[in-house]
Design a protein around this motif. Structure first.
Motif, PDB file in Angstrom:
ATOM      1  N   UNK A 172      25.547  -6.277   8.993  1.00 47.59           N
ATOM      2  CA  UNK A 172      26.249  -5.387   8.075  1.00 47.59           C
ATOM      3  C   UNK A 172      26.493  -4.004   8.681  1.00 47.59           C
ATOM      4  N   UNK A 173      25.449  -3.393   9.230  1.00 47.72           N
ATOM      5  CA  UNK A 173      25.586  -2.043   9.795  1.00 47.72           C
ATOM      6  C   UNK A 173      26.679  -2.010  10.858  1.00 47.72           C
ATOM      7  N   UNK A 174      26.621  -2.971  11.777  1.00 52.01           N
ATOM      8  CA  UNK A 174      27.575  -3.002  12.889  1.00 52.01           C
ATOM      9  C   UNK A 174      29.000  -3.274  12.411  1.00 52.01           C
ATOM     10  N   UNK A 175      29.160  -4.260  11.543  1.00 48.20           N
ATOM     11  CA  UNK A 175      30.504  -4.684  11.134  1.00 48.20           C
ATOM     12  C   UNK A 175      31.130  -3.816  10.052  1.00 48.20           C
ATOM     13  N   UNK A 176      30.303  -3.210   9.192  1.00 48.40           N
ATOM     14  CA  UNK A 176      30.843  -2.460   8.058  1.00 48.40           C
ATOM     15  C   UNK A 176      30.611  -0.961   8.208  1.00 48.40           C
ATOM     16  N   UNK A 177      29.362  -0.529   8.182  1.00 49.34           N
ATOM     17  CA  UNK A 177      29.061   0.906   8.219  1.00 49.34           C
ATOM     18  C   UNK A 177      29.607   1.572   9.478  1.00 49.34           C
ATOM     19  N   UNK A 178      29.479   0.915  10.627  1.00 48.86           N
ATOM     20  CA  UNK A 178      29.902   1.519  11.893  1.00 48.86           C
ATOM     21  C   UNK A 178      31.349   1.198  12.272  1.00 48.86           C
TER      22      UNK A 178
ATOM     23  N   UNK B 132      35.217   1.405  12.817  1.00 43.69           N
ATOM     24  CA  UNK B 132      36.089   2.556  13.047  1.00 43.69           C
ATOM     25  C   UNK B 132      37.256   2.588  12.057  1.00 43.69           C
ATOM     26  N   UNK B 133      37.490   1.483  11.377  1.00 39.66           N
ATOM     27  CA  UNK B 133      38.549   1.436  10.362  1.00 39.66           C
ATOM     28  C   UNK B 133      37.914   1.014   9.026  1.00 39.66           C
ATOM     29  N   UNK B 134      38.578   1.300   7.900  1.00 39.52           N
ATOM     30  CA  UNK B 134      38.032   0.868   6.603  1.00 39.52           C
ATOM     31  C   UNK B 134      37.815  -0.651   6.579  1.00 39.52           C
ATOM     32  N   UNK B 135      36.881  -1.082   5.727  1.00 38.47           N
ATOM     33  CA  UNK B 135      36.521  -2.500   5.641  1.00 38.47           C
ATOM     34  C   UNK B 135      36.689  -2.986   4.210  1.00 38.47           C
ATOM     35  N   UNK B 136      37.396  -4.109   4.038  1.00 39.24           N
ATOM     36  CA  UNK B 136      37.491  -4.748   2.727  1.00 39.24           C
ATOM     37  C   UNK B 136      36.382  -5.790   2.659  1.00 39.24           C
ATOM     38  N   UNK B 137      35.432  -5.560   1.755  1.00 37.18           N
ATOM     39  CA  UNK B 137      34.274  -6.442   1.602  1.00 37.18           C
ATOM     40  C   UNK B 137      34.487  -7.326   0.378  1.00 37.18           C
ATOM     41  N   UNK B 138      34.326  -8.632   0.563  1.00 33.92           N
ATOM     42  CA  UNK B 138      34.462  -9.601  -0.523  1.00 33.92           C
ATOM     43  C   UNK B 138      33.113 -10.273  -0.737  1.00 33.92           C
TER      44      UNK B 138
ATOM     45  N   UNK C 206      44.124  -4.039  12.416  1.00 31.37           N
ATOM     46  CA  UNK C 206      44.133  -2.737  13.051  1.00 31.37           C
ATOM     47  C   UNK C 206      44.004  -1.577  12.064  1.00 31.37           C
ATOM     48  N   UNK C 207      44.237  -1.860  10.758  1.00 33.60           N
ATOM     49  CA  UNK C 207      44.144  -0.803   9.746  1.00 33.60           C
ATOM     50  C   UNK C 207      43.003  -1.042   8.774  1.00 33.60           C
ATOM     51  N   UNK C 208      42.627  -2.313   8.606  1.00 38.05           N
ATOM     52  CA  UNK C 208      41.607  -2.694   7.631  1.00 38.05           C
ATOM     53  C   UNK C 208      40.917  -3.954   8.121  1.00 38.05           C
ATOM     54  N   UNK C 209      39.584  -3.915   8.163  1.00 40.10           N
ATOM     55  CA  UNK C 209      38.812  -5.085   8.570  1.00 40.10           C
ATOM     56  C   UNK C 209      38.455  -5.881   7.313  1.00 40.10           C
TER      57      UNK C 209
ATOM     58  N   UNK D 189      35.319  -4.477  -2.401  1.00 40.51           N
ATOM     59  CA  UNK D 189      35.165  -3.045  -2.164  1.00 40.51           C
ATOM     60  C   UNK D 189      35.874  -2.688  -0.863  1.00 40.51           C
ATOM     61  N   UNK D 190      36.432  -1.478  -0.811  1.00 38.06           N
ATOM     62  CA  UNK D 190      36.871  -0.933   0.466  1.00 38.06           C
ATOM     63  C   UNK D 190      35.783   0.053   0.870  1.00 38.06           C
ATOM     64  N   UNK D 191      35.234  -0.149   2.074  1.00 38.91           N
ATOM     65  CA  UNK D 191      34.144   0.691   2.566  1.00 38.91           C
ATOM     66  C   UNK D 191      34.627   1.481   3.782  1.00 38.91           C
ATOM     67  N   UNK D 192      34.384   2.790   3.724  1.00 38.10           N
ATOM     68  CA  UNK D 192      34.669   3.668   4.865  1.00 38.10           C
ATOM     69  C   UNK D 192      33.373   4.406   5.148  1.00 38.10           C
ATOM     70  N   UNK D 193      32.684   4.012   6.216  1.00 36.34           N
ATOM     71  CA  UNK D 193      31.375   4.586   6.523  1.00 36.34           C
ATOM     72  C   UNK D 193      30.395   4.262   5.416  1.00 36.34           C
TER      73      UNK D 193
END
Length: 112
Positions: free
Chosen positions: A18-24, A26-32, A57-60, A85-89
């Motif tokens: 989670x930390x590597x793929x979401x929190x860290x 470089x682009x916003x992350x859409x979490x399902x 390239x804009x959203x993971x 959720x969209x997560x940014x940091x």
């Protein structure tokens, strides 16, 4: 390293990565948050999968199996699934769209 991609651009996330793929990220992350037994989750999946390449390239795009990741469920305060959720940091914003069109419109507002 095991392959964490579920389908194309979608990454299977758990408490370990989670930390590597979401929190860290470089682009916003859409979490399902989803589960294989959840009908509405399965109904949402085609829209989720169809949108992933459009936002490359804009959203993971990541999926978290709710049954296997209780700590992440608690961290996000998830009471029911599917939940997006969209997560940014460290910041997260709930996403309400459940159809491809609504989801796309909402994501455009959040990532532009």
């Amino acid at each position: 390293m095991e392959n964490e991609e579920m389908s194309g651009n979608i990454i299977d996330v758990n408490e370990e990565n989670y930390e590597r793929e979401v929190t860290q990220s470089e682009i916003p992350v859409l979490v399902d948050f989803w589960a294989p037994w959840c009908g509405p989750c399965m109904a949402l999946m085609p829209a989720f999968e169809a949108l992933a390449p459009q936002y490359e390239g804009r959203l993971k795009f990541v999926k978290i199996n709710a049954d296997q990741n209780q700590a992440l469920m608690e961290k996000f305060g998830v009471r029911g699934i599917p939940q997006l959720f969209v997560v940014t940091g460290e910041e997260k914003q709930a996403v309400k769209g459940r159809t491809r069109t609504r989801l796309s419109a909402e994501l455009d507002e959040l990532v532009e």
